[in-house]
Design a protein around this motif. Structure first.
Motif, PDB file in Angstrom:
ATOM      1  N   ILE A 111       5.973   1.777  25.806  1.00  0.00           N
ATOM      2  CA  ILE A 111       5.572   0.453  24.829  1.00  0.00           C
ATOM      3  C   ILE A 111       3.843   0.475  24.761  1.00  0.00           C
ATOM      4  N   PRO A 112       3.336   0.177  25.801  1.00  0.00           N
ATOM      5  CA  PRO A 112       1.971  -0.275  25.522  1.00  0.00           C
ATOM      6  C   PRO A 112       1.139   1.045  25.226  1.00  0.00           C
ATOM      7  N   LEU A 113       1.687   2.198  25.430  1.00  0.00           N
ATOM      8  CA  LEU A 113       1.088   3.365  24.944  1.00  0.00           C
ATOM      9  C   LEU A 113       0.779   3.365  23.423  1.00  0.00           C
ATOM     10  N   VAL A 114       1.893   2.929  22.889  1.00  0.00           N
ATOM     11  CA  VAL A 114       1.722   2.938  21.406  1.00  0.00           C
ATOM     12  C   VAL A 114       0.663   1.827  20.929  1.00  0.00           C
ATOM     13  N   GLY A 115       0.445   0.681  21.669  1.00  0.00           N
ATOM     14  CA  GLY A 115      -0.709  -0.146  21.419  1.00  0.00           C
ATOM     15  C   GLY A 115      -1.914   0.524  21.437  1.00  0.00           C
ATOM     16  N   MET A 116      -2.079   1.406  22.580  1.00  0.00           N
ATOM     17  CA  MET A 116      -3.345   2.023  22.923  1.00  0.00           C
ATOM     18  C   MET A 116      -3.448   2.965  22.037  1.00  0.00           C
ATOM     19  N   ILE A 117      -2.684   3.719  21.173  1.00  0.00           N
ATOM     20  CA  ILE A 117      -2.840   4.703  20.255  1.00  0.00           C
ATOM     21  C   ILE A 117      -3.271   4.032  19.076  1.00  0.00           C
ATOM     22  N   ASP A 118      -2.335   3.190  18.969  1.00  0.00           N
ATOM     23  CA  ASP A 118      -2.884   2.520  17.652  1.00  0.00           C
ATOM     24  C   ASP A 118      -4.371   1.743  17.505  1.00  0.00           C
ATOM     25  N   THR A 119      -4.589   1.273  18.516  1.00  0.00           N
ATOM     26  CA  THR A 119      -6.098   0.740  18.995  1.00  0.00           C
ATOM     27  C   THR A 119      -7.222   1.716  18.900  1.00  0.00           C
ATOM     28  N   GLY A 120      -6.649   2.870  19.372  1.00  0.00           N
ATOM     29  CA  GLY A 120      -7.751   4.105  19.362  1.00  0.00           C
ATOM     30  C   GLY A 120      -7.979   4.720  17.969  1.00  0.00           C
ATOM     31  N   LEU A 121      -6.609   4.536  17.177  1.00  0.00           N
ATOM     32  CA  LEU A 121      -6.966   5.105  15.826  1.00  0.00           C
ATOM     33  C   LEU A 121      -7.865   4.255  15.078  1.00  0.00           C
ATOM     34  N   MET A 122      -7.521   3.097  15.306  1.00  0.00           N
ATOM     35  CA  MET A 122      -8.672   1.975  14.428  1.00  0.00           C
ATOM     36  C   MET A 122      -9.838   1.932  14.930  1.00  0.00           C
ATOM     37  N   GLY A 123      -9.947   1.929  16.157  1.00  0.00           N
ATOM     38  CA  GLY A 123     -11.387   1.931  17.057  1.00  0.00           C
ATOM     39  C   GLY A 123     -12.041   2.944  16.553  1.00  0.00           C
ATOM     40  N   ASN A 124     -11.855   4.229  16.111  1.00  0.00           N
ATOM     41  CA  ASN A 124     -12.613   5.479  15.874  1.00  0.00           C
ATOM     42  C   ASN A 124     -12.647   5.462  14.327  1.00  0.00           C
ATOM     43  N   LEU A 125     -12.835   4.415  13.466  1.00  0.00           N
ATOM     44  CA  LEU A 125     -12.913   4.600  12.339  1.00  0.00           C
ATOM     45  C   LEU A 125     -14.494   4.275  11.811  1.00  0.00           C
ATOM     46  N   ASN A 126     -15.090   3.810  12.934  1.00  0.00           N
ATOM     47  CA  ASN A 126     -16.449   3.617  12.642  1.00  0.00           C
ATOM     48  C   ASN A 126     -16.891   1.958  12.039  1.00  0.00           C
ATOM     49  N   GLU A 127     -15.738   1.125  11.790  1.00  0.00           N
ATOM     50  CA  GLU A 127     -15.921   0.153  11.194  1.00  0.00           C
ATOM     51  C   GLU A 127     -15.087  -0.996  12.039  1.00  0.00           C
ATOM     52  N   THR A 128     -15.655  -1.990  12.558  1.00  0.00           N
ATOM     53  CA  THR A 128     -15.075  -2.980  13.205  1.00  0.00           C
ATOM     54  C   THR A 128     -13.850  -3.709  12.603  1.00  0.00           C
ATOM     55  N   LYS A 129     -14.294  -3.815  11.399  1.00  0.00           N
ATOM     56  CA  LYS A 129     -13.002  -4.564  10.746  1.00  0.00           C
ATOM     57  C   LYS A 129     -11.479  -3.876  10.666  1.00  0.00           C
ATOM     58  N   TYR A 130     -11.557  -2.709  10.909  1.00  0.00           N
ATOM     59  CA  TYR A 130     -10.148  -2.048  11.131  1.00  0.00           C
ATOM     60  C   TYR A 130      -9.533  -2.530  12.357  1.00  0.00           C
ATOM     61  N   LEU A 131     -10.091  -2.333  13.399  1.00  0.00           N
ATOM     62  CA  LEU A 131      -9.833  -2.985  14.584  1.00  0.00           C
ATOM     63  C   LEU A 131      -9.321  -4.057  14.818  1.00  0.00           C
ATOM     64  N   VAL A 132     -10.391  -5.214  14.435  1.00  0.00           N
ATOM     65  CA  VAL A 132      -9.839  -6.564  14.088  1.00  0.00           C
ATOM     66  C   VAL A 132      -8.882  -6.774  13.454  1.00  0.00           C
TER      67      VAL A 132
END
Length: 441
Positions: A29-50
């Protein structure tokens, strides 16, 4: 249950054996959250992760608030299973499905109000708000499937088929990770990709396990599930009332984590992103340690039913020790790999730097929190849900007051100090009510 019958001593080995299937499903379950966060966190713009952080926090709070569908199903199904009343099991399942669909319909209808509330409380930038709404427009339609899966998990736990319930969660999480990664990395769908991954994974998993459950009921219970004679007012009221305390408790708990996101938004969007990253570590540890709590639920109920105080005290002692020492192992792993994991989750240097400055909280919270996680399991197993509700309400209200003041003085560090104190408060308040359990034995 065979482990229960073999001995009433509940050694650490037995508790570990009971917890193994839950470990794997809980980690997924939390692994999904980590992957989703990682996918957004590597788009080079904070707005996606926020945007993803705020939207998923809100949806998680809403969906987890209806976790009583799982817990209520477990209790009623387990009792009917013990009486070999298979028709009541099937009717309970169908009634809960109907309740889940009604709840899901209401949530979908209310999505415009949810969007307005997010805009009012979090005050995101215009670009971020567009992304939040894009996520919600897709993700909200996964709610029916997610709530129905809650019920199926409760059903299999109730008939003591923990491996099947664990496999359901692992299937959902695996599909979610694969699909979200494909939509984001290959098709460049960004926030929409993460939401689509959850949506499609939810319906594929629901469909597979509904079909399996239908066949299972026909084969094992010799009953064909039909929506007949289930509209009984007293039965519906029982289902709605049986876990109201747990509903309130869960709603307050999920709100506490949403509150962290809210406070971070008042400091700046960078801190919303950072807290989203850091919370993945806390959530991962929590789900891992909750495996012992889930095992404790069944053990506590069994020992209270047997009126064996000695077995009860030994079981919870072993559970506390296992949870605490496992938390220490998690902390050691975090000490060695924290920076590496943060670097994988986000490529934005500012977010990495701020995250590093909060490392202290990541290693101090899991061992302290391990006690309140186990106490939760003990109170659920003992059916002391009113005390569980009251303790959580007090802890969350105190947490809100403390966090408002500490965040003004210490900024984001104050928010994390407040979370640390919140975990302590949860343990203290539940310990206050602990004597109510021992009186039952």
């Amino acid at each position: 249950m065979e482990l229960f019958k073999s001995s009433s001593k509940f050694s650490k080995k037995q508790i570990i054996l009971l917890s193994i299937p839950v470990f794997f499903s809980n980690i997924a379950i939390p692994l999904v959250g980590m992957i989703d966060t990682g996918l957004m966190g590597n788009l080079n713009e904070t707005k996606y992760l926020v945007a993803t952080s705020i939207a998923t926090s809100v949806m998680t709070m809403i969906i987890w608030s209806f976790g009583f569908l799982r817990m209520g199903t477990v209790g009623i199904v387990a009792q009917a299973y013990g009486k070999s009343d298979y028709r009541e099991i099937v009717k309970t399942l169908l009634r809960n499905f109907l309740i889940a669909l009604i709840v899901a319909f209401v949530i979908i209808i209310l999505i415009p109000i949810i969007k307005i509330s997010i805009s009012y409380f979090f005050s995101p930038s215009d670009e971020t708000e567009v992304l939040i709404n894009e996520y919600l427009n897709i993700r909200v339609f996964s709610v029916p499937a997610e709530l129905i899966m809650y019920i199926m998990i409760g059903f299999y736990l109730g008939i003591q088929k923990t491996k099947i319930s664990s496999f359901l969660i692992i299937t959902l999480s695996s599909l979610n990770i694969i699909l979200s990664s494909i939509f984001v990395l290959i098709y460049d769908l960004k926030v929409a990709g993460v939401a689509l991954g959850t949506l499609i994974a939810s319906y594929i998993t629901m469909g597979l396990f509904l079909f399996y459950t239908y066949k299972y009921i026909i084969k094992k219970f010799k009953i064909i599930p039909k929506f007949e004679n289930i509209m009984i007012k007293s039965k519906f009221l029982k289902l709605l009332n049986i876990n109201f305390d747990i509903f309130v408790r869960t709603a307050f708990l999920t709100f506490a984590f949403l509150w962290i996101t809210y406070l971070g938004s008042k400091i700046g969007e960078d801190y919303v992103a950072v807290n989203s990253i850091l919370l993945q570590f806390i959530i991962l540890a929590a789900f891992f340690l909750d495996a012992y709590a889930y095992s404790t639920e069944g053990i506590v109920g069994y020992t209270i039913g047997k009126r064996s105080k000695k077995s009860f005290l030994l079981a919870i002692k072993n559970s506390f020790q296992l949870s605490f020492f496992t938390a220490l192992i998690i902390v050691i792993l975090y000490i060695f790999f924290f920076k590496d994991i943060v670097d994988v989750i986000t490529s934005i240097e500012l977010l990495r730097y701020i995250s590093y400055k909060h490392f202290f909280w990541i290693i101090i919270i899991p061992p302290v929190a391990s006690f309140c996680y186990q106490l939760d399991g003990i109170f659920i197993g003992a059916s002391q849900t009113r005390e569980l509700r009251n303790a959580m309400i007090f802890s969350v209200l105190a947490f809100i007051i403390i966090s408002i003041n500490l965040s003004k003085i210490y900024g984001n560090q104050g928010i994390w100090l407040s979370l640390f104190l919140f975990m302590i408060l949860r343990s203290i308040t539940l310990k206050f009510y602990f004597k109510n359990i021992t009186k039952k034995i």
